[in-house]
Write a protein that holds these residues in place. Structure first.
Motif, PDB file in Angstrom:
ATOM      1  N   UNK A 107       0.811  -1.217   0.000  1.00  0.00           N
ATOM      2  CA  UNK A 107       0.000   0.000   0.000  1.00  0.00           C
ATOM      3  C   UNK A 107       0.837   1.257   0.000  1.00  0.00           C
ATOM      4  N   UNK A 108       0.178   2.324   0.288  1.00  0.00           N
ATOM      5  CA  UNK A 108       0.809   3.626   0.190  1.00  0.00           C
ATOM      6  C   UNK A 108       1.750   3.893   1.353  1.00  0.00           C
ATOM      7  N   UNK A 109       1.457   3.260   2.456  1.00  0.00           N
ATOM      8  CA  UNK A 109       2.260   3.542   3.637  1.00  0.00           C
ATOM      9  C   UNK A 109       3.722   3.204   3.397  1.00  0.00           C
ATOM     10  N   UNK A 110       3.925   2.103   2.746  1.00  0.00           N
ATOM     11  CA  UNK A 110       5.297   1.691   2.504  1.00  0.00           C
ATOM     12  C   UNK A 110       5.991   2.644   1.545  1.00  0.00           C
ATOM     13  N   UNK A 111       5.227   3.259   0.734  1.00  0.00           N
ATOM     14  CA  UNK A 111       5.814   4.147  -0.244  1.00  0.00           C
ATOM     15  C   UNK A 111       6.541   5.288   0.424  1.00  0.00           C
ATOM     16  N   UNK A 112       5.961   5.749   1.431  1.00  0.00           N
ATOM     17  CA  UNK A 112       6.601   6.845   2.123  1.00  0.00           C
ATOM     18  C   UNK A 112       7.584   6.367   3.189  1.00  0.00           C
ATOM     19  N   UNK A 154      14.950  -0.609  15.038  1.00  0.00           N
ATOM     20  CA  UNK A 154      15.499   0.626  15.587  1.00  0.00           C
ATOM     21  C   UNK A 154      15.411   1.835  14.653  1.00  0.00           C
ATOM     22  N   UNK A 155      15.138   1.600  13.356  1.00  0.00           N
ATOM     23  CA  UNK A 155      15.220   2.735  12.422  1.00  0.00           C
ATOM     24  C   UNK A 155      13.866   3.062  11.836  1.00  0.00           C
ATOM     25  N   UNK A 156      13.799   4.331  11.421  1.00  0.00           N
ATOM     26  CA  UNK A 156      12.676   4.754  10.611  1.00  0.00           C
ATOM     27  C   UNK A 156      13.266   5.443   9.396  1.00  0.00           C
ATOM     28  N   UNK A 157      12.766   5.128   8.234  1.00  0.00           N
ATOM     29  CA  UNK A 157      13.353   5.673   7.011  1.00  0.00           C
ATOM     30  C   UNK A 157      12.296   6.456   6.250  1.00  0.00           C
ATOM     31  N   UNK A 158      12.706   7.607   5.727  1.00  0.00           N
ATOM     32  CA  UNK A 158      11.819   8.369   4.841  1.00  0.00           C
ATOM     33  C   UNK A 158      12.617   8.759   3.602  1.00  0.00           C
ATOM     34  N   UNK A 159      11.922   9.016   2.583  1.00  0.00           N
ATOM     35  CA  UNK A 159      12.624   9.441   1.374  1.00  0.00           C
ATOM     36  C   UNK A 159      11.946  10.680   0.832  1.00  0.00           C
ATOM     37  N   UNK A 160      12.668  11.418  -0.024  1.00  0.00           N
ATOM     38  CA  UNK A 160      12.063  12.572  -0.674  1.00  0.00           C
ATOM     39  C   UNK A 160      12.785  12.840  -1.992  1.00  0.00           C
ATOM     40  N   UNK A 213      17.056  14.650  -7.482  1.00  0.00           N
ATOM     41  CA  UNK A 213      17.806  13.878  -6.490  1.00  0.00           C
ATOM     42  C   UNK A 213      16.849  13.090  -5.624  1.00  0.00           C
ATOM     43  N   UNK A 214      17.328  11.960  -5.162  1.00  0.00           N
ATOM     44  CA  UNK A 214      16.544  11.184  -4.196  1.00  0.00           C
ATOM     45  C   UNK A 214      17.277  11.225  -2.856  1.00  0.00           C
ATOM     46  N   UNK A 215      16.547  11.641  -1.865  1.00  0.00           N
ATOM     47  CA  UNK A 215      17.162  11.713  -0.527  1.00  0.00           C
ATOM     48  C   UNK A 215      16.498  10.689   0.363  1.00  0.00           C
ATOM     49  N   UNK A 216      17.330   9.911   1.041  1.00  0.00           N
ATOM     50  CA  UNK A 216      16.804   8.927   1.999  1.00  0.00           C
ATOM     51  C   UNK A 216      17.278   9.335   3.393  1.00  0.00           C
ATOM     52  N   UNK A 217      16.322   9.417   4.286  1.00  0.00           N
ATOM     53  CA  UNK A 217      16.665   9.822   5.661  1.00  0.00           C
ATOM     54  C   UNK A 217      16.491   8.621   6.580  1.00  0.00           C
ATOM     55  N   UNK A 218      17.552   8.262   7.279  1.00  0.00           N
ATOM     56  CA  UNK A 218      17.473   7.147   8.236  1.00  0.00           C
ATOM     57  C   UNK A 218      17.492   7.748   9.640  1.00  0.00           C
ATOM     58  N   UNK A 219      16.463   7.463  10.374  1.00  0.00           N
ATOM     59  CA  UNK A 219      16.328   8.057  11.712  1.00  0.00           C
ATOM     60  C   UNK A 219      16.512   6.952  12.741  1.00  0.00           C
ATOM     61  N   UNK A 220      17.388   7.150  13.672  1.00  0.00           N
ATOM     62  CA  UNK A 220      17.645   6.155  14.714  1.00  0.00           C
ATOM     63  C   UNK A 220      16.701   6.437  15.885  1.00  0.00           C
ATOM     64  N   UNK A 243      20.007  -3.441   6.695  1.00  0.00           N
ATOM     65  CA  UNK A 243      18.658  -2.911   6.825  1.00  0.00           C
ATOM     66  C   UNK A 243      18.212  -2.465   5.448  1.00  0.00           C
ATOM     67  N   UNK A 244      17.029  -2.819   5.071  1.00  0.00           N
ATOM     68  CA  UNK A 244      16.543  -2.456   3.740  1.00  0.00           C
ATOM     69  C   UNK A 244      15.275  -1.650   3.834  1.00  0.00           C
ATOM     70  N   UNK A 245      15.058  -0.897   2.733  1.00  0.00           N
ATOM     71  CA  UNK A 245      13.894  -0.025   2.690  1.00  0.00           C
ATOM     72  C   UNK A 245      13.493   0.110   1.236  1.00  0.00           C
ATOM     73  N   UNK A 246      12.254  -0.199   0.966  1.00  0.00           N
ATOM     74  CA  UNK A 246      11.794  -0.132  -0.415  1.00  0.00           C
ATOM     75  C   UNK A 246      10.781   0.982  -0.562  1.00  0.00           C
ATOM     76  N   UNK A 247      10.867   1.649  -1.691  1.00  0.00           N
ATOM     77  CA  UNK A 247       9.897   2.720  -1.947  1.00  0.00           C
ATOM     78  C   UNK A 247       9.793   2.941  -3.454  1.00  0.00           C
ATOM     79  N   UNK A 248       8.808   3.738  -3.863  1.00  0.00           N
ATOM     80  CA  UNK A 248       8.706   4.035  -5.281  1.00  0.00           C
ATOM     81  C   UNK A 248       8.347   5.485  -5.503  1.00  0.00           C
ATOM     82  N   UNK A 249       8.853   6.003  -6.586  1.00  0.00           N
ATOM     83  CA  UNK A 249       8.593   7.390  -6.966  1.00  0.00           C
ATOM     84  C   UNK A 249       7.848   7.345  -8.296  1.00  0.00           C
ATOM     85  N   UNK A 250       6.687   8.010  -8.361  1.00  0.00           N
ATOM     86  CA  UNK A 250       5.905   7.966  -9.597  1.00  0.00           C
ATOM     87  C   UNK A 250       5.845   9.338 -10.233  1.00  0.00           C
ATOM     88  N   UNK A 251       5.720   9.333 -11.510  1.00  0.00           N
ATOM     89  CA  UNK A 251       5.737  10.610 -12.206  1.00  0.00           C
ATOM     90  C   UNK A 251       4.356  11.026 -12.680  1.00  0.00           C
TER      91      UNK A 251
END
Lengths: 142, 1311
Positions: B907-912, B958-964, B973-980, B1060-1068
């Motif tokens: 779903x969408x939650x994982x996207x973010x 332990x982590x939370x990841x966001x991307x932008x 640019x794709x920015x990935x933020x890893x929050x401890x 640690x892995x994190x999957x997301x998608x960016x749509x145009x």
């Protein structure tokens, strides 16, 4: 000639709270075997103290001589809190004994205000004893 | 002097029997001169008439006046009767001298009467007597006989002329005294009044003179020759006079004054100030015959006093007899009794003070006789009822008499068993001799004190009879008037007497009574003394138990000497030894006099022991005995009870919650001074409320008394304190025993040891120490002492060592095995069924700590470590437990690792990349980022059970990841933020981003530091990749970010950890639907309500990213024309140019798009916002523009802004929104600008933008604070352009503003 005195404080439940003997300088410590006699006399005199107290319409705390037993006179003083001061004495010394009682009353009130002293319990205080001893020397044995 | 006294006595005695009630009578003496015959004829009338009328007697010294009747003796005038100089007598001479004459003839007068009168007057003058009267009696009969009669008054006038020099009233006329006419009557009256007045005057004068003389004499008492006896006689005369006048009060005062004077002399003598005359009274006492109260005046004693031969006892006796007489006249018999008691005491004192030698027993005799004499005298003048109601006054005398008789009995050997010996008899004879002969008044009476004493001393039997009579009477009297204490004292003497007479059975009740009273009031010495007597009594009576109990009390009594205590202790011990061979018979005594329980100590200290365990108990007993006592055994009776249902008795509760209270102290009972028994404990009240279960309303309320058993129990009678009744021995199956203990005086430690058997609660009830057949029993141990025995099922607990377990790294988990009743054998093992995602890491050596179950005693010597093995297979991990005895705890730690599973991209939650936090945490702490959790369930097979134990372990990611997606012009640019989120620091390495679809023409270039990075707790690390593409980008970009991590503190990990892995998608693509807008609206409102400070993933998730840049916004601030720089306060122009970078794209197809096939336009809204309040925008700050949808189409906007501060100011922010007009052709379509100015315009803005709006409003120009009247109307909408579509090329640009020249105020704003 100064006589012997035996002072006792009797509590509200007629129990012995404090006792002290005043002997003239010449006399040795009264023999242990006779100490109980003083208590016997003081105890029996409580009856008369109570009677006198009821009859005593004036507000005098000092009841003067209330009882006699052989050579002993018993003078009494009743405090407002119904503590009874008794004095056994073998010579008449009304004024001196009255002054002594008044001073001891003062002392007793101060002592009773100590929150750690449970009213009516036997007084075991060196300071109190010493002060009463001083008052005795001042009023009775001088 | 003797004769007048006799007269006096006879005169004094008269009024006693004829008391006049209203007034009293003065008996004075008058002398008569002149014609004797005349007087004789008149006398009968005179003596009759004189006392008839009372006269007022005014007295000196302010004493109250009295009305008195006068009576007089008339004697023939003789010169000898007149008092001589210095005579102190008062009543023995005539007061008033009267001359009687009948003369009516001048010749006769001149011839005889005048001479006679002159002579008479001269004699009077010579003796200084001024009290006289001349009476002229006129007789009509005589007058008639004479013819040459002079006028009637002439003779009287002559006499007055000749003798009554200015005292004309000294001559009176009495007319026809023997006739019965009114004139006669008148004349008599006048004469009598005159006579009375003169008599009284004379008497008063004489009395005053006498009193003055007496005082003078008293003032001389310090002079050497002064004698008390002489003075006594003088003052007594005054007393006699008052007594004669029936003025008993005044008479008594005279005696009281004498009494006081004498007493004072004795006291002064005692103080060393001796008077000579007092030595007369110091003669040895030879006679002790007691008071004599039956005669009004004891002439015998009076004479002794007068002769100065009286001893002190004589004087006192005489004085008191007089006082007694007067008091009885005054009807005050009770005062007699009172004074008598006082007198007897003070006499004894005075004899002591004066050091008068008194034979032994003499005073006792005197006091005894006197007491009885007073009592008999009082009884003689009062009736029974009076006596009964005045016992209080008499009982003192009774008691004193009893006391004295007792001492006489002891003195004369009448109390001993054998009777008096010869010495005693001699003494008795001497004492009886001192009594003298019985007085004549009582000699014939059946009973008298004298007879009584003589009889009592005559034989042992008689003495016993009299003594018992007296004692009984005294005790009865004391009891009847409530003087129980005095009664007890007499009773105690009586008991002593009985003991001497070897009749202990009679003595016992008296002793018990006395003891009870002393105990109740806490008088230690009397208690001890009475108890000692009682012990002897009980010994004689053969009351073994009572005797032993009293002995034990005495042996522990600190008021006795050491020897006495030892004696009584030996009495008990010898009894115990003596009757050791007669089994079965036992004597139960209370414990407290023998020994006192001071404290008690359990081991284990919490008094909880498992079944089969060893419990030891150590108590401190303070032995009260003066010598060491060998005790056969000490036992503690234990009561066993089971409380199965109570949770408080479960092993868990007991071992964990029952605190080790260490030493239990017992209050010291039976302190050396017995406490007053009648002081009841205070009420312990508490409220009780009962509520109905349905609605919790109060149904009953009440008060209960928690210590009612203490208050309402029967008041223990004094006897029960001494009689060992009521000590019921408990026969329990459970007994703690300790044999052959020697209790030393003072504190002793006694240890008991027991093995716990059945589980339950054991209460210590009775303590018993046995010495042969003597059992000392403490019937109740209070406060309650209990120990608990439990049995426990084996248990396993698994819990994380830290607060929470972290996924991905090895974590320690603590295993606790409580063995309970199960004994772990070698080979027993725990079988853990493996879970895929969780590994149990086996270390080289595993150590378990084993310690005893009892909590609170994890001491070094009790715990030990053991090595155990872990074997792992595919399915099962087996943990071999070390062999452990029952009721022990095995503790060990294991490391587990939860494999980091990739967050599920659903779903969408994982996207973010913001996974849904667990529900409960969300509820608890909204806003704070929470860790994602994973649960692992492990099933464990335990050796003691056939069932498996399932244990759930929760691990946190332990982590939370966001991307932008970021833009720079058209570059992306794709920015990935890893929050401890955890508390730990980590090291990140080998970050990687891959396109999962592996699009060919797409390239991701990392712009990151290649080396490992630290990420500290609660911090974030950013990774950036540039996105490059050669062809048209794919509609959506699927990426996977992975990074390796390990705890930063850990040195080297034995195992490699999964990244640690994190999957997301960016749509145009931007899908245009109507639905999202409604949702947006809803969500905006929702957000406002929830006031969340967090992002809005739900809202955002509805859009799909479009990552191509469509618009470039460029802003520029230009200084005013002609100026080089912008100045504060001067208007500058803001040029904004918005450039379209692309031609028509799919994303543009929406409501805002208008136009034909060739030329398209879209509506955009710009807004100039200055977040930092540096600028004031003048004029419109926002507007709607129509943007041609074509590459390089540019729209310029010009605005006026004013810098508010000097310095390098960042440019105001220019924001761009898509302006979506309301598509329906509504009638009341409003101008777009007016919509914008409306507050109710729904703008999907950030909350801080809202704040900006309000701040703008506060500055007052832009938005009108209009009400929401347009709410509900169809409105144009603003839609933020997705992040990638607008690029602000002037972002971060600053413009220099210099302060205006005339502005001298430098404003510094510190925020």
């Amino acid at each position: 000639m100064s006589g012997s005195f035996y002072f006792v404080i009797v509590g509200q439940q007629d129990n012995l709270v404090f006792e002290m003997e005043f002997l003239p300088a010449g006399k040795a410590e009264s023999k242990n075997g006779y100490r109980h006699l003083n208590q016997f006399i003081a105890h029996a005199a409580l009856d008369l103290v109570d009677e006198n107290m009821l009859e005593n319409c004036s507000n005098n705390m000092y009841l003067k001589t209330v009882d006699k037993f052989n050579e002993w006179f018993v003078s009494a003083f009743v405090t407002a809190g119904h503590m009874r001061f008794l004095m056994l004495h073998d010579i008449r010394r009304e004024d001196e004994i009255k002054n002594f009682f008044t001073d001891v009353y003062d002392l007793y009130i101060k002592f009773a205000m100590n929150p750690f002293y449970e009213p009516n319990s036997p007084i075991r205080s060196n300071a109190f004893e010493r002060k009463v001893q001083c008052l005795g020397k001042k009023h009775l044995l001088s | 002097m003797k004769a007048p006294l006799q007269n006096l006595v006879s005169t004094v005695m008269r009024p006693l029997f004829t008391p006049l009630s209203a007034a009293f009578c003065l008996l004075s003496t008058c002398s008569c001169a002149g014609e004797q015959n005349l007087f004789t004829s008149i006398y009968p009338t005179l003596s009759q008439q004189l006392p008839r009328e009372p006269m007022e007697w005014r007295r000196s010294y302010g004493r109250a006046p009295k009305m008195i009747h006068l009576e007089s003796n008339f004697v023939q005038f003789k010169e000898e009767l007149l008092p001589k100089e210095g005579n102190k007598a008062l009543l023995t001479f005539p007061f008033l001298h009267i001359y009687w004459t009948e003369c009516c003839d001048t010749e006769v007068y001149k011839a005889t009467v005048k001479d006679d009168l002159t002579k008479w007057q001269n004699v009077l003058k010579a003796h200084g007597s001024v009290d006289w009267l001349i009476v002229v009696v006129e007789n009509d009969a005589k007058k008639k006989n004479k013819t040459n009669i002079l006028p009637r008054t002439s003779i009287v006038d002559k006499i007055r002329n000749d003798f009554c020099n200015k005292q004309s009233d000294r001559c009176v006329v009495l007319s026809d005294p023997l006739k019965d006419s009114s004139r006669t009557q008148e004349s008599w009256n006048a004469f009598l009044t005159k006579l009375r007045t003169l008599l009284l005057m004379s008497f008063t004068k004489n009395l005053g003179k006498f009193e003055d003389d007496m005082r003078t004499l008293r003032e001389k008492r310090t002079e050497p020759g002064w004698s008390f006896c002489d003075y006594f006689m003088v003052q007594e005369e005054l007393a006699f006079v008052f007594e004669m006048l029936q003025q008993f009060e005044d008479a008594l005062v005279q005696y009281d004054e004498l009494d006081a004077l004498f007493s004072q002399y004795v006291v002064n003598f005692g103080a060393g100030d001796g008077a000579n005359w007092l030595t007369f009274f110091c003669q040895p006492v030879k006679s002790w015959n007691g008071l004599v109260l039956r005669k009004p005046i004891d002439m015998e004693k009076r004479e002794l006093v007068q002769r100065r031969e009286a001893t002190l006892l004589d004087l006192r006796s005489y004085l008191f007899s007089r006082q007694c007489t007067l008091l009885l006249f005054l009807q005050r018999p009770w005062e007699v009794a009172q004074r008598a008691l006082e007198l007897l005491h003070s006499c004894v004192q005075e004899l002591r003070l004066l050091e008068v030698s008194v034979p032994p027993g003499a005073l006792d005799c005197w006091v005894f006789l006197s007491c009885l004499e007073v009592l008999q005298r009082i009884e003689g003048c009062c009736d029974r009822a009076q006596i009964d109601s005045n016992i209080a006054h008499m009982v003192g005398l009774w008691s004193y008499a009893t006391e004295k008789l007792k001492s006489l009995g002891y003195l004369c050997g009448l109390v001993s068993e054998k009777g008096p010996d010869s010495e005693d008899l001699n003494r008795t004879v001497d004492l009886l001799a001192g009594l003298g002969a019985e007085r004549p008044e009582t000699a014939n009476a059946a009973q008298s004190p004298y007879k009584k004493l003589k009889e009592a001393l005559s034989s042992v039997e008689a003495f016993e009879k009299h003594y018992l009579d007296l004692s009984q009477a005294t005790i009865e009297m004391y009891t009847s008037i409530g003087r129980t204490r005095s009664a007890r004292l007499v009773g105690k003497d009586l008991a002593e007497f009985h003991m001497r007479k070897r009749s202990p059975q009679k003595a016992e009740s008296y002793l018990q009574g006395a003891l009870k009273s002393y105990l109740a009031e806490g008088w230690a010495l009397p208690v001890t003394h009475t108890r000692k007597q009682l012990a002897e009594c009980q010994k004689h009576l053969g009351q073994v138990e009572n005797y032993l109990q009293t002995s034990s009390l005495l042996a522990s009594d600190h008021h006795l000497t050491e020897e006495e205590r030892e004696y009584f202790c030996q009495e008990i011990l010898s009894f115990a030894r003596g009757s050791a061979d007669s089994p079965g018979h036992k004597v139960v005594l209370p414990m407290h006099s023998f020994a006192q329980l001071q404290d008690l100590l359990f081991d284990p200290p919490n008094a909880v022991v498992h079944a089969g365990g060893i419990l030891s108990l150590e108590m401190t007993m303070c032995s009260q005995m003066p010598v060491p006592v060998q005790v056969d055994q000490i036992t503690v009776n234990v009561h066993f009870s089971i409380e199965k249902n109570s949770y408080r008795k479960t092993a868990e509760w007991l071992t964990k919650h029952k605190t080790p209270n260490g030493i239990i102290h017992f209050p010291a009972e039976g302190s050396p001074l017995p406490a007053a028994q009648n002081s009841l404990p205070a009420l312990e009240l508490s409220e009780v409320f009962e509520r109905s279960p349905s609605d919790n309303s109060l149904s009953t309320a009440g008060i209960i008394c928690r210590n009612v058993h203490m208050l309402l129990r029967r008041q223990e009678s004094g006897s029960s304190l001494e009689v060992p009744s009521g000590v019921a021995l408990e026969d329990g199956a459970h007994v703690l025993k300790c044999s052959s203990v020697t209790l030393e005086p003072g504190a002793n430690r006694v240890a008991f040891r027991t093995q716990a058997k059945e589980p339950g609660t054991y209460t210590l009830r009775q303590l018993c120490a046995t010495v042969g057949p003597v059992w000392f029993v403490l019937p109740h141990i209070y406060p309650i002492v209990q120990y608990d025995v439990y049995s426990q099922e084996p248990q396993l607990h698994v819990e994380p060592l830290a607060d929470s377990l972290l996924a991905g790294i090895p974590q320690k988990v603590k295993f606790t095995v409580t063995t309970g009743h199960y004994t772990v054998k070698n080979g027993d093992s725990l079988q853990l069924s493996n879970v895929e995602a969780m590994l149990v890491l086996c270390q080289g050596e595993n150590r378990a700590v084993i310690y005893s179950n009892s909590r609170g005693t994890v001491q070094a010597e009790e715990s030990h470590t053991a090595v155990f093995r872990i074997q792992s297979s595919d399915k099962v991990t087996s943990i071999g437990l070390p062999a452990t005895p029952a009721y022990h705890v095995i503790e060990f730690e294991l490391e587990v690792l939860s494999l980091p599973s990739a967050p599920v991209c659903s779903g969408e939650s994982a996207t973010l990349g913001t996974p849904e936090p667990p529900r409960k945490q969300k509820d608890r702490q909204r806003g704070a980022p929470c860790m994602v959790t994973t649960d692992h369930k492990v099933s464990i097979d335990c050796p003691w059970s056939i069932y498996s134990t399932v244990i759930a372990l929760t691990f946190n990611v332990p982590f939370r990841t966001t991307h932008s997606l970021l833009s720079a012009g058209t570059r992306k640019y794709i920015q990935v933020c890893v929050q401890n989120l955890s508390e730990l620091d980590f090291q990140l390495a080998e970050s990687n981003l891959v396109d999962t679809r592996d699009t060919a023409n797409l390239q991701l270039t990392p712009l990151n530091v290649p080396s490992p990075q630290h990420i500290h707790s609660k911090q974030s690390v950013f990774f950036v990749w540039e996105l490059k593409w050669t062809q048209e980008p794919p509609p959506a970009l699927h990426c996977q970010f992975s990074v390796g991590f390990s705890p930063a503190s850990e040195e080297r990990l034995r195992i490699s950890l999964k990244p640690y892995t994190y999957q997301f998608q960016v749509e145009s693509f931007f899908r245009v639907t109507a639905q999202p807008f409604l949702l947006v609206l809803e969500n905006v409102r929702l957000r406002r309500l929830e006031s969340s400070g967090q992002g809005f993933p739900k809202t955002r998730s509805l859009w799909h990213e479009c990552w191509g840049t469509l618009y470039n916004v460029k802003a520029e601030v230009l200084p005013p024309v002609g100026a080089e720089y912008c100045r504060t306060g001067s208007l500058c122009s803001l040029e904004v140019s918005i450039t379209r970078l692309a031609d028509l794209l799919e994303v543009d197809r929406d409501e805002a798009l208008t136009g034909s096939d060739e030329y398209f336009c879209t509506k955009l809204m710009y807004e100039v916002v200055d977040n930092s309040s540096n600028w004031a925008v003048c004029g419109k700050s926002c507007g709607v523009i129509s943007m041609p949808v074509a590459a390089q189409a540019t729209h310029r906007v010009h605005m006026e802004v004013m810098p508010l501060f000097a310095g390098y100011l960042p440019l105001p922010d220019v924001r761009l929104f898509k302006y979506l007009p309301h598509h329906s052709a509504h009638s009341s379509q409003l101008d777009a600008d007016s919509w914008i100015e409306n507050d109710s315009l729904s703008v999907d803005k950030h909350p801080d933008d809202q704040l900006d709006c309000s701040s703008m409003r506060s500055r007052g120009s832009v938005y009108s604070a209009s009400s929401g009247e347009h709410k509900g109307l169809p409105m144009p909408r603003l839609q933020a352009l997705p992040t990638g579509q607008v690029f602000n090329s002037s972002m971060g640009t600053q413009v220099l503003v210099i302060p205006s020249q005339d502005d001298h105020v430098l404003e510094v704003s510190v925020t």
